[in-house]
Enzyme design. Structure first.
Site, PDB file in Angstrom:
ATOM      1  N   ARG A  99       0.824  -1.214   0.000  1.00 22.00           N
ATOM      2  CA  ARG A  99       0.000   0.000   0.000  1.00 22.00           C
ATOM      3  C   ARG A  99       0.855   1.260   0.000  1.00 22.00           C
ATOM      4  O   ARG A  99       0.347   2.350  -0.256  1.00 22.00           O
ATOM      5  CB  ARG A  99      -0.939  -0.021   1.218  1.00 22.00           C
ATOM      6  CG  ARG A  99      -2.095  -1.000   1.068  1.00 22.00           C
ATOM      7  CD  ARG A  99      -2.910  -1.148   2.338  1.00 22.00           C
ATOM      8  NE  ARG A  99      -2.234  -1.946   3.342  1.00 22.00           N
ATOM      9  CZ  ARG A  99      -2.777  -2.333   4.502  1.00 22.00           C
ATOM     10  NH1 ARG A  99      -4.018  -1.949   4.787  1.00 22.00           N
ATOM     11  NH2 ARG A  99      -2.099  -3.071   5.350  1.00 22.00           N
ATOM     12  N   GLN A 100       2.152   1.108   0.264  1.00 22.91           N
ATOM     13  CA  GLN A 100       3.090   2.238   0.216  1.00 22.91           C
ATOM     14  C   GLN A 100       3.820   2.203  -1.120  1.00 22.91           C
ATOM     15  O   GLN A 100       5.014   1.912  -1.197  1.00 22.91           O
ATOM     16  CB  GLN A 100       4.068   2.147   1.392  1.00 22.91           C
ATOM     17  CG  GLN A 100       3.418   2.174   2.753  1.00 22.91           C
ATOM     18  CD  GLN A 100       4.428   2.089   3.881  1.00 22.91           C
ATOM     19  OE1 GLN A 100       5.496   2.712   3.829  1.00 22.91           O
ATOM     20  NE2 GLN A 100       4.096   1.325   4.912  1.00 22.91           N
ATOM     21  N   LYS A 195     -15.546   6.619  -1.326  1.00 20.82           N
ATOM     22  CA  LYS A 195     -15.344   6.898   0.100  1.00 20.82           C
ATOM     23  C   LYS A 195     -14.369   8.044   0.298  1.00 20.82           C
ATOM     24  O   LYS A 195     -13.494   8.297  -0.533  1.00 20.82           O
ATOM     25  CB  LYS A 195     -14.843   5.646   0.827  1.00 20.82           C
ATOM     26  CG  LYS A 195     -13.428   5.226   0.459  1.00 20.82           C
ATOM     27  CD  LYS A 195     -13.013   3.972   1.205  1.00 20.82           C
ATOM     28  CE  LYS A 195     -11.605   3.544   0.775  1.00 20.82           C
ATOM     29  NZ  LYS A 195     -11.187   2.279   1.395  1.00 20.82           N
ATOM     30  N   ASP A 225      -8.288  -5.370   5.600  1.00 20.34           N
ATOM     31  CA  ASP A 225      -7.479  -5.075   6.783  1.00 20.34           C
ATOM     32  C   ASP A 225      -8.385  -5.013   8.013  1.00 20.34           C
ATOM     33  O   ASP A 225      -8.635  -6.012   8.667  1.00 20.34           O
ATOM     34  CB  ASP A 225      -6.721  -3.773   6.567  1.00 20.34           C
ATOM     35  CG  ASP A 225      -5.678  -3.506   7.646  1.00 20.34           C
ATOM     36  OD1 ASP A 225      -5.682  -4.222   8.669  1.00 20.34           O
ATOM     37  OD2 ASP A 225      -4.863  -2.578   7.493  1.00 20.34           O
ATOM     38  N   THR A 226      -8.936  -3.853   8.329  1.00 23.16           N
ATOM     39  CA  THR A 226      -9.840  -3.748   9.483  1.00 23.16           C
ATOM     40  C   THR A 226     -11.262  -4.145   9.138  1.00 23.16           C
ATOM     41  O   THR A 226     -12.094  -4.306  10.032  1.00 23.16           O
ATOM     42  CB  THR A 226      -9.867  -2.304  10.011  1.00 23.16           C
ATOM     43  OG1 THR A 226     -10.402  -1.438   9.006  1.00 23.16           O
ATOM     44  CG2 THR A 226      -8.460  -1.840  10.393  1.00 23.16           C
ATOM     45  N   THR A 229     -14.152  -0.634   5.681  1.00 19.09           N
ATOM     46  CA  THR A 229     -14.672  -0.210   4.381  1.00 19.09           C
ATOM     47  C   THR A 229     -15.714  -1.192   3.861  1.00 19.09           C
ATOM     48  O   THR A 229     -16.790  -0.791   3.403  1.00 19.09           O
ATOM     49  CB  THR A 229     -13.520  -0.087   3.367  1.00 19.09           C
ATOM     50  OG1 THR A 229     -12.621   0.941   3.788  1.00 19.09           O
ATOM     51  CG2 THR A 229     -14.050   0.272   1.981  1.00 19.09           C
TER      52      THR A 229
END
Length: 314
Positions: A99-100, A195, A225-226, A229
């Site tokens: 993601r980076q 979003k 991930d969490t 979303t």
């Protein structure tokens, strides 16, 4: 003159032991013998307990948290190079820090480029991975990259569900290309969840672009991930009149309260792969294995075959 194939040896990192065993079984051989010695302060050292001189060595390790997984892989690569392996392939089902992939604000690192540099410096000759967060990360490497596509695994499963009014959805604008590519397999329409984030892992607002009324929605993403979303998108989609909503995500990072969030969400099902081992099971999470696909890719690399031929969906 016929092609010469070198002896293949497969080794597992401690972060991907179970998946590695399944890959080796599908490939038709036992995993190689590698031991990770640990010191009392947490320092560790990998050691190959068999000769790998002149062999094509496939080192299987996802680089999810903790960061020890990445360091262990780097040290295995270095050990294989120093042991005179002929060809060293890093098989990284989940490529961490992906993601980076760009400098999106001042004074930040480009973590995925740094990891690419470290892997090449350690001595890899090739990398094999699946569903990078951004496909252009392949260009960070100065060695060949085999980028496997998990749609070959997901599409047959989605077809088996027999969803009558299937519509594909992207949980954010950035994933719209991935969703459109997936939708082509079903000749399905695409809707997008737009979003706005306050900060990482925290959503400020979300809107739905497209009609979901009476549709069976399948959200497509590469990383869960969490699960915030996906949960928010699923709830909003059901509020807009959808018949059902489920999600497909290749890499189940599932950090924090992700399991609780999924189980309390409007999602009928979260379909993931085994690139990252689940911390525990959940009635809403369906795991599909990537082992056969990686085994076939390893075989094709060793036999100088095509990788793209593996992604033809009937």
């Amino acid at each position: 003159m016929p092609l010469q194939f070198n002896t293949v040896k497969l080794f597992a990192g401690s972060g991907s032991q179970e998946l590695s065993e399944h890959i080796a079984k599908s490939y038709g051989q036992e995993l190689g013998d590698v031991v990770l010695s640990r010191f009392s302060d947490g320092e560790f050292q990998p050691h190959f307990n068999e000769s790998i001189r002149g062999c094509d060595v496939f080192l299987i390790q996802s680089t999810h948290q903790p960061t020890d997984n990445l360091m262990e892989l780097l040290m295995m690569i270095d050990a294989a190079r120093r042991a005179s392996a002929h060809y060293i392939i890093a098989v990284i089902p989940y490529f961490g820090l992906a993601r980076q992939d760009r400098k999106d604000k001042p004074r930040v690192a480009i973590g995925s480029k740094l990891v690419a540099n470290l892997l090449v410096a350690a001595g890899i000759n090739r990398i094999m991975t699946m569903d990078l967060h951004a496909a252009q990360i392949q260009a960070f490497f100065d060695v060949p990259v085999d980028h496997l596509d998990a749609s070959i695994i997901f599409v047959p499963y989605i077809k088996s569900l027999g969803l009558g009014n299937l519509t594909i959805a992207s949980p954010d604008m950035g994933g719209s290309y991935r969703a459109r590519s997936f939708a082509k397999f079903f000749n399905a329409e695409v809707v997008i969840c737009d979003k706005r984030r306050k900060r990482a892992n925290e959503i400020e607002s979300m809107t739905i672009i497209g009609d979901v009324t009476d549709q069976d929605i399948v959200l497509i993403d590469d990383i869960c991930d969490t699960a915030g979303t996906l949960a928010k998108a699923a709830g909003l989609i059901m509020e807009r009149g959808a018949r059902s909503v489920r999600a497909v995500c290749t890499h189940p990072v599932l950090s924090g309260k992700a399991y609780e969030t999924i189980e309390n969400s409007a999602l009928a099902e979260l379909i993931v792969t085994d690139t990252i081992p689940l911390k525990h099971s959940s009635p809403k999470i369906k795991v599909l294995t990537t082992a056969d696909l990686f085994a076939k890719a390893i075989s094709n690399v060793n036999e100088h075959g095509s990788i793209s031929q593996l992604f033809k969906v009937d």
